[in-house]
Design a protein around this motif. Structure first.
Motif, PDB file in Angstrom:
ATOM      1  N   TRP A 194      12.032  -9.839  -7.065  1.00 56.15           N
ATOM      2  CA  TRP A 194      11.105  -9.697  -5.932  1.00 56.15           C
ATOM      3  C   TRP A 194      11.467  -8.543  -5.011  1.00 56.15           C
ATOM      4  O   TRP A 194      10.605  -7.963  -4.345  1.00 56.15           O
ATOM      5  N   ARG A 195      12.744  -8.151  -4.991  1.00 61.27           N
ATOM      6  CA  ARG A 195      13.177  -7.066  -4.107  1.00 61.27           C
ATOM      7  C   ARG A 195      12.615  -5.716  -4.530  1.00 61.27           C
ATOM      8  O   ARG A 195      12.571  -4.786  -3.720  1.00 61.27           O
ATOM      9  N   ARG A 196      12.181  -5.601  -5.767  1.00 67.52           N
ATOM     10  CA  ARG A 196      11.651  -4.319  -6.245  1.00 67.52           C
ATOM     11  C   ARG A 196      10.248  -4.038  -5.722  1.00 67.52           C
ATOM     12  O   ARG A 196       9.726  -2.938  -5.909  1.00 67.52           O
ATOM     13  N   ALA A 197       9.635  -5.010  -5.060  1.00 72.00           N
ATOM     14  CA  ALA A 197       8.284  -4.788  -4.529  1.00 72.00           C
ATOM     15  C   ALA A 197       8.250  -3.642  -3.529  1.00 72.00           C
ATOM     16  O   ALA A 197       7.231  -2.954  -3.384  1.00 72.00           O
ATOM     17  N   ASP A 198       9.354  -3.408  -2.834  1.00 72.56           N
ATOM     18  CA  ASP A 198       9.374  -2.369  -1.806  1.00 72.56           C
ATOM     19  C   ASP A 198       9.293  -0.956  -2.376  1.00 72.56           C
ATOM     20  O   ASP A 198       8.882  -0.038  -1.668  1.00 72.56           O
ATOM     21  N   GLY A 199       9.694  -0.775  -3.625  1.00 74.82           N
ATOM     22  CA  GLY A 199       9.724   0.587  -4.144  1.00 74.82           C
ATOM     23  C   GLY A 199       9.136   0.789  -5.517  1.00 74.82           C
ATOM     24  O   GLY A 199       8.834   1.929  -5.889  1.00 74.82           O
ATOM     25  N   ASP A 200       8.972  -0.282  -6.293  1.00 73.14           N
ATOM     26  CA  ASP A 200       8.603  -0.119  -7.699  1.00 73.14           C
ATOM     27  C   ASP A 200       7.283  -0.767  -8.086  1.00 73.14           C
ATOM     28  O   ASP A 200       6.949  -0.816  -9.276  1.00 73.14           O
ATOM     29  N   LEU A 201       6.541  -1.269  -7.124  1.00 72.99           N
ATOM     30  CA  LEU A 201       5.284  -1.913  -7.465  1.00 72.99           C
ATOM     31  C   LEU A 201       4.291  -0.873  -7.982  1.00 72.99           C
ATOM     32  O   LEU A 201       4.300   0.278  -7.532  1.00 72.99           O
ATOM     33  N   ASN A 202       3.421  -1.258  -8.893  1.00 70.61           N
ATOM     34  CA  ASN A 202       2.464  -0.279  -9.430  1.00 70.61           C
ATOM     35  C   ASN A 202       1.019  -0.759  -9.368  1.00 70.61           C
ATOM     36  O   ASN A 202       0.179  -0.332 -10.155  1.00 70.61           O
ATOM     37  N   TYR A 203       0.702  -1.647  -8.418  1.00 70.04           N
ATOM     38  CA  TYR A 203      -0.694  -1.986  -8.149  1.00 70.04           C
ATOM     39  C   TYR A 203      -0.913  -2.021  -6.645  1.00 70.04           C
ATOM     40  O   TYR A 203      -0.008  -2.357  -5.874  1.00 70.04           O
ATOM     41  N   ARG A 204      -2.115  -1.621  -6.232  1.00 66.25           N
ATOM     42  CA  ARG A 204      -2.432  -1.635  -4.805  1.00 66.25           C
ATOM     43  C   ARG A 204      -2.574  -3.075  -4.335  1.00 66.25           C
ATOM     44  O   ARG A 204      -3.117  -3.927  -5.043  1.00 66.25           O
ATOM     45  N   ARG A 205      -2.098  -3.340  -3.144  1.00 67.62           N
ATOM     46  CA  ARG A 205      -2.117  -4.688  -2.587  1.00 67.62           C
ATOM     47  C   ARG A 205      -2.604  -4.633  -1.143  1.00 67.62           C
ATOM     48  O   ARG A 205      -2.751  -3.553  -0.565  1.00 67.62           O
ATOM     49  N   PHE A 206      -2.837  -5.782  -0.562  1.00 66.37           N
ATOM     50  CA  PHE A 206      -3.183  -5.858   0.859  1.00 66.37           C
ATOM     51  C   PHE A 206      -1.889  -5.814   1.656  1.00 66.37           C
ATOM     52  O   PHE A 206      -1.046  -6.716   1.547  1.00 66.37           O
ATOM     53  N   PHE A 207      -1.726  -4.742   2.456  1.00 66.70           N
ATOM     54  CA  PHE A 207      -0.501  -4.536   3.214  1.00 66.70           C
ATOM     55  C   PHE A 207       0.701  -4.677   2.284  1.00 66.70           C
ATOM     56  O   PHE A 207       0.758  -4.031   1.251  1.00 66.70           O
ATOM     57  N   ALA A 208       1.668  -5.531   2.631  1.00 68.18           N
ATOM     58  CA  ALA A 208       2.848  -5.714   1.787  1.00 68.18           C
ATOM     59  C   ALA A 208       2.822  -7.081   1.117  1.00 68.18           C
ATOM     60  O   ALA A 208       3.878  -7.647   0.811  1.00 68.18           O
ATOM     61  N   ILE A 209       1.631  -7.604   0.875  1.00 70.65           N
ATOM     62  CA  ILE A 209       1.498  -8.947   0.322  1.00 70.65           C
ATOM     63  C   ILE A 209       1.259  -8.829  -1.180  1.00 70.65           C
ATOM     64  O   ILE A 209       0.172  -8.461  -1.634  1.00 70.65           O
ATOM     65  N   ASN A 210       2.276  -9.153  -1.953  1.00 74.32           N
ATOM     66  CA  ASN A 210       2.229  -8.956  -3.396  1.00 74.32           C
ATOM     67  C   ASN A 210       1.186  -9.827  -4.080  1.00 74.32           C
ATOM     68  O   ASN A 210       0.726  -9.493  -5.173  1.00 74.32           O
ATOM     69  N   THR A 211       0.827 -10.947  -3.466  1.00 79.14           N
ATOM     70  CA  THR A 211      -0.092 -11.892  -4.104  1.00 79.14           C
ATOM     71  C   THR A 211      -1.555 -11.616  -3.769  1.00 79.14           C
ATOM     72  O   THR A 211      -2.421 -12.432  -4.074  1.00 79.14           O
ATOM     73  N   LEU A 212      -1.832 -10.479  -3.149  1.00 80.05           N
ATOM     74  CA  LEU A 212      -3.209 -10.044  -2.906  1.00 80.05           C
ATOM     75  C   LEU A 212      -3.382  -8.666  -3.540  1.00 80.05           C
ATOM     76  O   LEU A 212      -2.913  -7.666  -3.010  1.00 80.05           O
ATOM     77  N   ALA A 213      -4.034  -8.620  -4.675  1.00 77.56           N
ATOM     78  CA  ALA A 213      -4.215  -7.377  -5.418  1.00 77.56           C
ATOM     79  C   ALA A 213      -5.494  -6.675  -4.990  1.00 77.56           C
ATOM     80  O   ALA A 213      -6.554  -7.299  -4.893  1.00 77.56           O
ATOM     81  N   GLY A 214      -5.392  -5.365  -4.745  1.00 81.79           N
ATOM     82  CA  GLY A 214      -6.539  -4.594  -4.302  1.00 81.79           C
ATOM     83  C   GLY A 214      -7.619  -4.487  -5.363  1.00 81.79           C
ATOM     84  O   GLY A 214      -7.334  -4.358  -6.560  1.00 81.79           O
ATOM     85  N   LEU A 215      -8.875  -4.521  -4.929  1.00 81.48           N
ATOM     86  CA  LEU A 215     -10.031  -4.391  -5.816  1.00 81.48           C
ATOM     87  C   LEU A 215     -10.684  -3.022  -5.650  1.00 81.48           C
ATOM     88  O   LEU A 215     -10.722  -2.469  -4.545  1.00 81.48           O
ATOM     89  N   ARG A 216     -11.238  -2.512  -6.727  1.00 79.69           N
ATOM     90  CA  ARG A 216     -11.873  -1.195  -6.728  1.00 79.69           C
ATOM     91  C   ARG A 216     -13.395  -1.355  -6.577  1.00 79.69           C
ATOM     92  O   ARG A 216     -14.158  -1.038  -7.490  1.00 79.69           O
ATOM     93  N   VAL A 217     -13.817  -1.803  -5.401  1.00 77.70           N
ATOM     94  CA  VAL A 217     -15.255  -2.019  -5.210  1.00 77.70           C
ATOM     95  C   VAL A 217     -16.014  -0.711  -5.084  1.00 77.70           C
ATOM     96  O   VAL A 217     -17.254  -0.718  -4.995  1.00 77.70           O
ATOM     97  N   GLU A 218     -15.305   0.422  -5.079  1.00 78.37           N
ATOM     98  CA  GLU A 218     -16.004   1.706  -5.121  1.00 78.37           C
ATOM     99  C   GLU A 218     -16.676   1.919  -6.475  1.00 78.37           C
ATOM    100  O   GLU A 218     -17.579   2.754  -6.602  1.00 78.37           O
TER     101      GLU A 218
END
Length: 608
Positions: A194-218
């Motif tokens: 879980w500590r790797r979320a600060d630097g190694d995550l590879n999906y857009r999220r809401f703020f720093a909340i890993n359990t909310l994945a960003g959607l591409r509504v564009e």
């Protein structure tokens, strides 16, 4: 019996937080109460199917259904029928920016992406950097890196699954042979510490909340899929207006609002946009206005006596041991965010921009972090807001002459409206502002906490009546149908608390004497923190033993909170919000809540 006509535009709304403990059927029972109050519309929290146990609803997992735990479609129909019987309409809270992925098995799109990777029919819905993850989505759920040894293969409802305690993950077709570790290595996802979320995550999220994945509504196809049900409700007259959550997270807010207006027949729509003092919405946005944080700030300021600034600043300096440079404090808090909990977002920006001639990666990263930390508003919407970027570049060049070459190189890249680099910078500056200012600086400077509020500026101490009326004239001219409010689920303190605290600006000397007395009786090592606590106590007084007094059936129950995410704590003067929180290894994590110091159970957004 003749049904009264509904107003097409709300004149007053009453917010209802619908959840399993207060379902749509329960909401129907208070329609007469709302009518007696004189409101024109009920204002509902999100109603689409959300994560199991969610009280807030901002973690949608399925856009095609009304949440069964909240009463389902039958409950919605009953609620709306009761509203219409009294001539009331319904405003619905809609969350286009992200969806809940805490439990992949409850989110069909996310489950499919994890199972099939880039070839999934839903892979375009999420903003995933597959290349950076080596073709895998990184999921920061493990308590430690070697916890991969605790994985198990378990028979699930639709076949074999990987399990990490109560966390369920799919297995790609044809990859289920071998040990759990061997199976995990073949998947389209990688479970990481879980500590790797600060630097190694590879999906857009809401703020720093890993359990909310960003959607591409564009993407028009994603917009259509996520809005089909809600737009049908609008066309059927079930929903009369929309409240759009967090438009600043979208790649193209203007394009989104254009598409929404066209699809909804120009239904009354407001956006949850936090404007800094003096900032305006882009005139090209097809919206009735904001959800009212700007109006909230104006009301707060006119109730605060500017004459109290000197004595309360002197008290703060006395307690702190030196004068607080609020502008520097904001910068430093935002830098802690760029260098900590949002490091993955900054790193992705660097990858998107690529190499800059003559600029090494370290300088580029540092310059980007400085630009984000200095940006004066939540975000720009190029070409709207270009002046904010230009001013930021000028400020950073002055503060950091060592970064001038990198900043100048970035300036042209970030000015290119519609480019991926410019768009991602815009999507990142908002979270940096929110986490650095709202959730950090506001809790480190306790001079006068009534002003430490969303949409406000603690450094601006009160306003004149003339300034207040000028602001209202401007609102009436530009956005006469905009929402105004005094409390929301995001305010740090309710309107009641802030109104009580405003009085302290009129008796600053008496208050300073009381604070010194209290500190002599109850000394705390962190004296500014003690000052914050005493202000909160006075503002919330009188306190009762119970969290809530008994309510009759005619009074709606407690309002929920947002946004969702892993358990986390508010920041204090001792430091910014912890960058990450370890997940439970004995049960699946549930979204946490964004708490406020004092909440109002009955706050209602009111429109002009």
């Amino acid at each position: 019996m003749t049904t009264p006509d509904r107003r097409p535009v709300p004149a007053a709304t009453y917010r209802l937080q619908v959840h399993a403990g207060f379902r749509l059927q329960d909401a129907a029972e208070v329609a007469d109460y709302l009518a007696d109050l004189g409101v024109t519309h009920a204002y509902s929290s999100p109603l689409l199917r959300s994560a199991e146990g969610s009280n807030h609803g901002y973690d949608t997992v399925d856009h095609a259904h009304i949440d069964e735990a909240r009463g389902g479609r039958a409950g919605l129909d009953r609620f709306v029928a009761a509203l219409h019987q009294h001539g009331l309409g319904l405003v619905l809270d809609l969350v286009p920016n992200h969806m809940g992925v805490d439990d992949p098995s409850a989110a069909p799109w996310w489950w499919d992406v994890l199972q099939h990777g880039p070839t999934s029919a839903h892979s375009r819905a999420f903003d995933i950097d597959w290349d950076f993850g080596g073709g895998k989505v990184r999921i920061p759920v493990l308590g430690a890196a070697d916890d991969v040894q605790e994985l198990e293969i378990v028979d699930g409802p639709d076949g074999a699954e990987l399990r990490y305690h109560d966390n369920r993950f799919p297995i790609a077709p044809g990859t289920g042979d071998g040990t759990p570790q061997e199976v995990h290595a073949r998947q389209h996802y990688e479970l990481v510490d879980w500590r790797r979320a600060d630097g190694d995550l590879n999906y857009r999220r809401f703020f720093a909340i890993n359990t909310l994945a960003g959607l591409r509504v564009e993407d028009p196809a994603i917009f259509d899929a996520t809005h089909e049900l809600v737009l049908q409700l609008v066309r059927d007259g079930v929903v009369d207006g929309l409240r759009i959550d967090h438009p600043d997270g979208l790649a193209d807010p203007k394009g989104y609002l254009d598409r929404l207006a066209d699809a909804s027949g120009n239904s009354w729509t407001v956006v949850e946009k936090i404007l800094e003092p003096g900032e305006d919405l882009p005139q090209s946005w097809r919206t009735a206005g904001t959800t009212g944080y700007d109006a909230l700030s104006e009301v707060d300021e006119v109730l605060v006596d500017p004459a109290g600034a000197g004595p309360l600043t002197a008290l703060d300096t006395e307690l702190t041991g030196k004068a607080v440079d609020y502008e520097q404090l904001v910068h430093d808090c935002k830098r802690e965010v760029t260098d900590g909990m949002l490091g993955s977002e900054v790193a992705r920006l660097v990858r998107v921009i690529g190499e800059l001639p003559g600029i090494d990666a370290t300088q580029q990263t540092e310059a980007l972090a400085e630009l984000l930390a200095t940006f004066p508003v939540y975000r720009s919407y190029l070409p709207d807001g270009r002046e904010h970027l230009d001013a930021t570049v000028t400020a950073v060049r002055t503060r950091r002459p060592d970064l001038v070459p990198a900043v100048d190189a970035l300036h042209s890249v970030l000015s290119a409206s519609g480019s991926e680099a410019a768009t991602r910078f815009e999507q990142t500056s908002g979270p940096v502002m929110a986490k650095g200012v709202e959730d950090s600086a506001y809790y480190r400077w306790a001079r006068f906490v009534a002003l430490n509020e969303v949409g406000g500026d603690p450094a601006r101490f009160g306003s004149t009546v003339e300034e207040f009326h000028a602001a209202q004239r401007r609102r009436a001219e530009r956005y006469p149908e905009s929402m105004t409010t005094l409390s929301t689920h995001d305010t740090k303190r309710s309107e009641d608390v802030r109104a009580r605290l405003a009085v302290l600006a009129e008796i600053p000397t008496e208050w300073a004497d009381l604070v010194r007395f209290l500190l002599s009786r109850h000394p705390l090592a962190d004296r500014p923190l003690a000052h914050l606590v005493w202000q909160n106590l006075v503002g919330a007084w009188p306190l009762s033993r119970s969290a809530r007094t008994p309510t009759s059936r005619r009074r709606p129950v407690r309002r929920g909170r947002r946004p969702p995410g892993p358990p986390r704590t508010r920041s204090s003067r001792a430091g910014c919000t912890p960058s990450s929180t370890p997940p439970s290894t004995t049960r699946r994590r549930r979204p946490g809540s964004r708490s406020s110091s004092s909440g109002s159970p009955r706050s209602a957004g009111r429109t002009r």
